[in-house]
Design a protein around this motif. Structure first.
Motif, PDB file in Angstrom:
ATOM      1  N   SER A  17       0.831  -1.208   0.000  1.00 30.16           N
ATOM      2  CA  SER A  17       0.000   0.000   0.000  1.00 30.16           C
ATOM      3  C   SER A  17       0.868   1.261   0.000  1.00 30.16           C
ATOM      4  CB  SER A  17      -0.917   0.006   1.228  1.00 30.16           C
ATOM      5  OG  SER A  17      -1.792  -1.093   1.198  1.00 30.16           O
ATOM      6  N   TRP A  18       1.949   1.223   0.780  1.00 28.75           N
ATOM      7  CA  TRP A  18       2.839   2.386   0.838  1.00 28.75           C
ATOM      8  C   TRP A  18       3.483   2.640  -0.519  1.00 28.75           C
ATOM      9  CZ3 TRP A  18       8.087   2.831  -0.079  1.00 28.75           C
ATOM     10  CH2 TRP A  18       8.665   4.050   0.278  1.00 28.75           C
ATOM     11  N   ALA A  19       4.050   1.590  -1.123  1.00 30.89           N
ATOM     12  CA  ALA A  19       4.740   1.750  -2.403  1.00 30.89           C
ATOM     13  C   ALA A  19       3.778   2.167  -3.509  1.00 30.89           C
ATOM     14  CB  ALA A  19       5.442   0.441  -2.784  1.00 30.89           C
ATOM     15  N   GLY A  20       2.555   1.634  -3.469  1.00 32.26           N
ATOM     16  CA  GLY A  20       1.592   1.954  -4.513  1.00 32.26           C
ATOM     17  C   GLY A  20       0.931   3.295  -4.334  1.00 32.26           C
ATOM     18  N   LEU A  21       0.661   3.680  -3.075  1.00 33.85           N
ATOM     19  CA  LEU A  21      -0.106   4.889  -2.805  1.00 33.85           C
ATOM     20  C   LEU A  21       0.764   6.134  -2.762  1.00 33.85           C
ATOM     21  CD1 LEU A  21      -3.000   5.852  -2.186  1.00 33.85           C
ATOM     22  CD2 LEU A  21      -2.453   5.584   0.245  1.00 33.85           C
ATOM     23  N   LYS A  22       1.912   6.067  -2.108  1.00 35.17           N
ATOM     24  CA  LYS A  22       2.725   7.256  -1.887  1.00 35.17           C
ATOM     25  C   LYS A  22       3.278   7.861  -3.173  1.00 35.17           C
ATOM     26  CE  LYS A  22       2.330   7.235   2.579  1.00 35.17           C
ATOM     27  NZ  LYS A  22       1.544   8.276   3.267  1.00 35.17           N
ATOM     28  N   PHE A  23       3.399   7.072  -4.213  1.00 36.44           N
ATOM     29  CA  PHE A  23       3.947   7.559  -5.485  1.00 36.44           C
ATOM     30  C   PHE A  23       2.924   7.450  -6.618  1.00 36.44           C
ATOM     31  CE2 PHE A  23       7.191   5.699  -2.797  1.00 36.44           C
ATOM     32  CZ  PHE A  23       8.110   6.740  -2.675  1.00 36.44           C
ATOM     33  N   SER A  24       1.653   7.327  -6.258  1.00 38.68           N
ATOM     34  CA  SER A  24       0.613   6.987  -7.230  1.00 38.68           C
ATOM     35  C   SER A  24       0.391   8.058  -8.290  1.00 38.68           C
ATOM     36  CB  SER A  24      -0.703   6.691  -6.510  1.00 38.68           C
ATOM     37  OG  SER A  24      -1.072   7.785  -5.684  1.00 38.68           O
ATOM     38  N   LEU A  25       0.457   9.328  -7.917  1.00 42.92           N
ATOM     39  CA  LEU A  25       0.176  10.399  -8.885  1.00 42.92           C
ATOM     40  C   LEU A  25       1.211  10.412 -10.001  1.00 42.92           C
ATOM     41  CD1 LEU A  25      -0.770  13.330  -6.463  1.00 42.92           C
ATOM     42  CD2 LEU A  25      -2.299  11.733  -7.632  1.00 42.92           C
ATOM     43  N   GLN A 369      -3.985  10.428   2.422  1.00 42.78           N
ATOM     44  CA  GLN A 369      -3.161   9.260   2.699  1.00 42.78           C
ATOM     45  C   GLN A 369      -1.892   9.225   1.837  1.00 42.78           C
ATOM     46  OE1 GLN A 369      -3.442   6.126   4.683  1.00 42.78           O
ATOM     47  NE2 GLN A 369      -4.476   7.639   5.943  1.00 42.78           N
ATOM     48  N   ILE A 370      -1.946   9.855   0.689  1.00 47.13           N
ATOM     49  CA  ILE A 370      -0.755   9.899  -0.167  1.00 47.13           C
ATOM     50  C   ILE A 370       0.383  10.614   0.559  1.00 47.13           C
ATOM     51  CG2 ILE A 370       0.179  10.755  -2.365  1.00 47.13           C
ATOM     52  CD1 ILE A 370      -2.612  10.439  -3.548  1.00 47.13           C
ATOM     53  N   GLY A 371       0.011  11.539   1.442  1.00 45.09           N
ATOM     54  CA  GLY A 371       1.021  12.244   2.236  1.00 45.09           C
ATOM     55  C   GLY A 371       1.486  13.521   1.565  1.00 45.09           C
ATOM     56  N   ARG A 372       2.484  14.124   2.191  1.00 38.96           N
ATOM     57  CA  ARG A 372       2.962  15.409   1.681  1.00 38.96           C
ATOM     58  C   ARG A 372       3.597  15.302   0.301  1.00 38.96           C
ATOM     59  NH1 ARG A 372       5.814  17.933   7.147  1.00 38.96           N
ATOM     60  NH2 ARG A 372       3.882  18.108   8.380  1.00 38.96           N
ATOM     61  N   SER A 373       4.036  14.108  -0.054  1.00 38.89           N
ATOM     62  CA  SER A 373       4.643  13.942  -1.377  1.00 38.89           C
ATOM     63  C   SER A 373       3.654  14.225  -2.497  1.00 38.89           C
ATOM     64  CB  SER A 373       5.194  12.524  -1.537  1.00 38.89           C
ATOM     65  OG  SER A 373       4.142  11.575  -1.653  1.00 38.89           O
ATOM     66  N   ARG A 374       2.352  14.225  -2.173  1.00 43.83           N
ATOM     67  CA  ARG A 374       1.349  14.482  -3.221  1.00 43.83           C
ATOM     68  C   ARG A 374       1.548  15.858  -3.839  1.00 43.83           C
ATOM     69  NH1 ARG A 374      -1.324  15.117   1.713  1.00 43.83           N
ATOM     70  NH2 ARG A 374      -2.671  16.961   1.955  1.00 43.83           N
ATOM     71  N   TRP A 375       1.971  16.824  -3.033  1.00 40.70           N
ATOM     72  CA  TRP A 375       2.154  18.178  -3.557  1.00 40.70           C
ATOM     73  C   TRP A 375       3.367  18.241  -4.484  1.00 40.70           C
ATOM     74  CZ3 TRP A 375      -2.180  20.318  -3.010  1.00 40.70           C
ATOM     75  CH2 TRP A 375      -2.947  20.136  -1.862  1.00 40.70           C
ATOM     76  N   LEU A 376       4.423  17.529  -4.135  1.00 41.63           N
ATOM     77  CA  LEU A 376       5.596  17.491  -5.004  1.00 41.63           C
ATOM     78  C   LEU A 376       5.264  16.768  -6.304  1.00 41.63           C
ATOM     79  CD1 LEU A 376       8.580  17.936  -5.578  1.00 41.63           C
ATOM     80  CD2 LEU A 376       9.083  15.828  -4.308  1.00 41.63           C
ATOM     81  N   GLN A 377       4.552  15.651  -6.211  1.00 34.40           N
ATOM     82  CA  GLN A 377       4.181  14.916  -7.418  1.00 34.40           C
ATOM     83  C   GLN A 377       3.283  15.757  -8.322  1.00 34.40           C
ATOM     84  OE1 GLN A 377       3.165  10.569  -6.744  1.00 34.40           O
ATOM     85  NE2 GLN A 377       3.306  11.228  -4.604  1.00 34.40           N
ATOM     86  N   LEU A 378       2.310  16.409  -7.730  1.00 37.57           N
ATOM     87  CA  LEU A 378       1.411  17.262  -8.512  1.00 37.57           C
ATOM     88  C   LEU A 378       2.178  18.409  -9.151  1.00 37.57           C
ATOM     89  CD1 LEU A 378      -1.549  17.665  -9.285  1.00 37.57           C
ATOM     90  CD2 LEU A 378      -1.826  19.068  -7.215  1.00 37.57           C
ATOM     91  N   ALA A 379       3.126  18.988  -8.402  1.00 36.75           N
ATOM     92  CA  ALA A 379       3.933  20.086  -8.940  1.00 36.75           C
ATOM     93  C   ALA A 379       4.771  19.616 -10.126  1.00 36.75           C
ATOM     94  CB  ALA A 379       4.830  20.654  -7.843  1.00 36.75           C
ATOM     95  N   LEU A 380       5.348  18.422 -10.026  1.00 34.51           N
ATOM     96  CA  LEU A 380       6.160  17.899 -11.128  1.00 34.51           C
ATOM     97  C   LEU A 380       5.317  17.656 -12.376  1.00 34.51           C
ATOM     98  CD1 LEU A 380       8.435  15.369  -9.195  1.00 34.51           C
ATOM     99  CD2 LEU A 380       9.203  17.419 -10.403  1.00 34.51           C
ATOM    100  N   ILE A 381       4.105  17.141 -12.186  1.00 32.07           N
ATOM    101  CA  ILE A 381       3.217  16.898 -13.330  1.00 32.07           C
ATOM    102  C   ILE A 381       2.822  18.210 -13.989  1.00 32.07           C
ATOM    103  CG2 ILE A 381       0.936  16.050 -14.005  1.00 32.07           C
ATOM    104  CD1 ILE A 381       1.255  13.947 -11.729  1.00 32.07           C
ATOM    105  N   LEU A 382       2.424  19.185 -13.177  1.00 28.39           N
ATOM    106  CA  LEU A 382       2.023  20.483 -13.719  1.00 28.39           C
ATOM    107  C   LEU A 382       3.209  21.198 -14.366  1.00 28.39           C
ATOM    108  CD1 LEU A 382      -0.376  21.741 -10.893  1.00 28.39           C
ATOM    109  CD2 LEU A 382      -0.989  20.832 -13.151  1.00 28.39           C
ATOM    110  N   LEU A 383       4.397  21.068 -13.761  1.00 28.17           N
ATOM    111  CA  LEU A 383       5.590  21.677 -14.354  1.00 28.17           C
ATOM    112  C   LEU A 383       5.906  21.047 -15.697  1.00 28.17           C
ATOM    113  CD1 LEU A 383       8.000  23.596 -14.093  1.00 28.17           C
ATOM    114  CD2 LEU A 383       9.215  21.787 -12.842  1.00 28.17           C
ATOM    115  N   SER A 384       5.791  19.726 -15.776  1.00 36.31           N
ATOM    116  CA  SER A 384       6.044  19.032 -17.038  1.00 36.31           C
ATOM    117  C   SER A 384       5.096  19.511 -18.132  1.00 36.31           C
ATOM    118  CB  SER A 384       5.886  17.525 -16.830  1.00 36.31           C
ATOM    119  OG  SER A 384       6.069  16.819 -18.037  1.00 36.31           O
TER     120      SER A 384
END
Length: 394
Positions: A17-25, A369-384
């Protein structure tokens, strides 16, 4: 009796669950763009009328020298750098050139008539999908590293799935039944997609990890280093000279299928393609030809490469499924969509688990549940996407 220190099923479930959820975006975005990239040229075919031609038998294709000469004639001030002959029979041949302003352009040529059909900017759907998938449009070193690091949670998800799903080999024939809750149906779907995608997930994770290793010092020496240093005069532009040089080189290598030509001022023509070596990129088979003297001045064959180089050359065909034409591409596309849906269905299962029968799924709770990394992942997607926008608008 002492309690076993071995991880139990619940521990493996938490890891999965951790590996799948934390980096899901980011995993979803990279999986989706990579899946679409399998048919990137076909998407360009839909978007670019100049890329479309009426397919004819391969024997009616004009010599590559005539195509290069036609590209030179149509744009005499441009510098032709390559010619792509690998596209399907219903697509034009594609020359890449640099215009007087230094911008890269595409020149589309009818492979059966050697006529220039049109010109298009270098940045297209193919480049958008490849660059967002490969390095998120960021500087290559850092973007590729970020994407490559996703191979680690992907491997953890793969390894943890086996202890969780007992007798997993029986899951190949289990279709989603649902039962009395949506959570059961989505769980069945997640497991079904997972077991059918096992070899693909392993392959993508391993090749993704290999790209990361290459980027940080583990790259093999390029096959071109096996070619001798050779200075040539300026590249000829006439069809007869180019055609004779290429045809004579191919006549000496009857097993060689020409796919790509590289041109550089003061250097020989580099003919790249496929021969007898399996699972290698076109560059692994290269013939260097002096177009003026019609002489082969150097040659590399896939069989000459070291084990390290063969691994490097096999990564792309295996990662993108280009080794068996449309047969492998269709399979890779289906597998890729399954992997993309695995990321999405895993998050939705979390939302269902955190919800209740009365209130339904809890997507907001799953988002948290994704955690704070969700903001970094979302930022990377939007930046791309944002970094792609100027090229798309242009």
């Amino acid at each position: 009796m002492a309690k076993s220190s071995r991880p139990n099923r619940q521990w493996w479930f938490r890891l999965h669950s951790w590996a799948g959820l934390k980096f899901s975006l980011l995993m979803f975005f990279v999986s989706l763009t990579g899946t679409l990239a399998v048919f990137a040229y076909e998407i360009d075919w839909l978007l670019t009328p100049e890329l479309r031609v009426t397919p004819q038998p391969a024997a009616s294709a004009r010599p590559a020298g005539e195509l290069l000469a036609a590209a030179h004639r149509a744009n005499p001030e441009w510098t032709i750098t390559s010619l792509n002959l690998e596209l399907p029979s219903f697509m034009a041949a594609e020359a890449i050139a640099r215009d007087p302003a230094g911008e890269l352009q595409r020149i589309y040529l009818n492979p059966y008539t050697a006529e220039v059909i049109g010109v298009a900017p270098w940045f297209n759907a193919h480049r958008f999908l490849r660059q967002t998938h490969r390095h998120l449009m960021l500087p290559l070193k850092w973007g590729l590293s970020i994407v490559g690091l996703l191979s680690i949670p992907l491997l953890l998800s793969l390894a943890s799935a086996f202890p969780i799903y007992k007798k997993w080999w029986r899951g190949f024939r289990k279709t989603p039944k649902g039962g009395d809750t949506p959570r059961r149906w989505w769980g069945d779907l997640h497991r079904l997609l997972g077991v059918w995608s096992l070899p693909f997930i392993a392959l993508i994770a391993i090749t993704g990890l290999w790209y990361l290793i290459e980027r940080w010092g583990g790259a093999a020496a390029p096959a071109s280093r096996l070619l001798p240093e050779y200075a040539s005069t300026s590249q000829p532009r006439g069809a007869p000279t180019l055609t004779r040089a290429i045809d004579q080189a191919l006549a000496q290598n009857p097993e060689f299928a020409l796919k790509h030509i590289l041109l550089s001022e003061g250097k020989p023509l580099l003919l790249q393609g496929q021969a007898t070596a399996l699972l290698v990129r076109n560059r692994a088979n290269t013939i260097a030809v002096d177009a003026h003297s019609q002489r082969i001045v150097g040659q590399v064959k896939g069989e000459q490469l070291t084990a390290h180089q063969r691994i490097a050359e096999a990564a792309d065909p295996l990662h993108f499924g280009t080794f068996a034409g449309y047969t492998s591409k269709i399979v890779w596309f289906i597998w890729g969509m399954a992997m993309t849906l695995l990321s999405a269905s895993g998050v939705w299962l979390c939302a269902l688990r955190l919800g209740s029968r009365r209130t339904g799924p809890a997507p907001t709770a799953a988002w948290r549940q994704i955690g704070r990394s969700r903001w970094l992942q979302l930022a990377l997607i939007l930046l791309s996407l944002g970094l792609s926008l100027p090229f798309i608008i242009a």
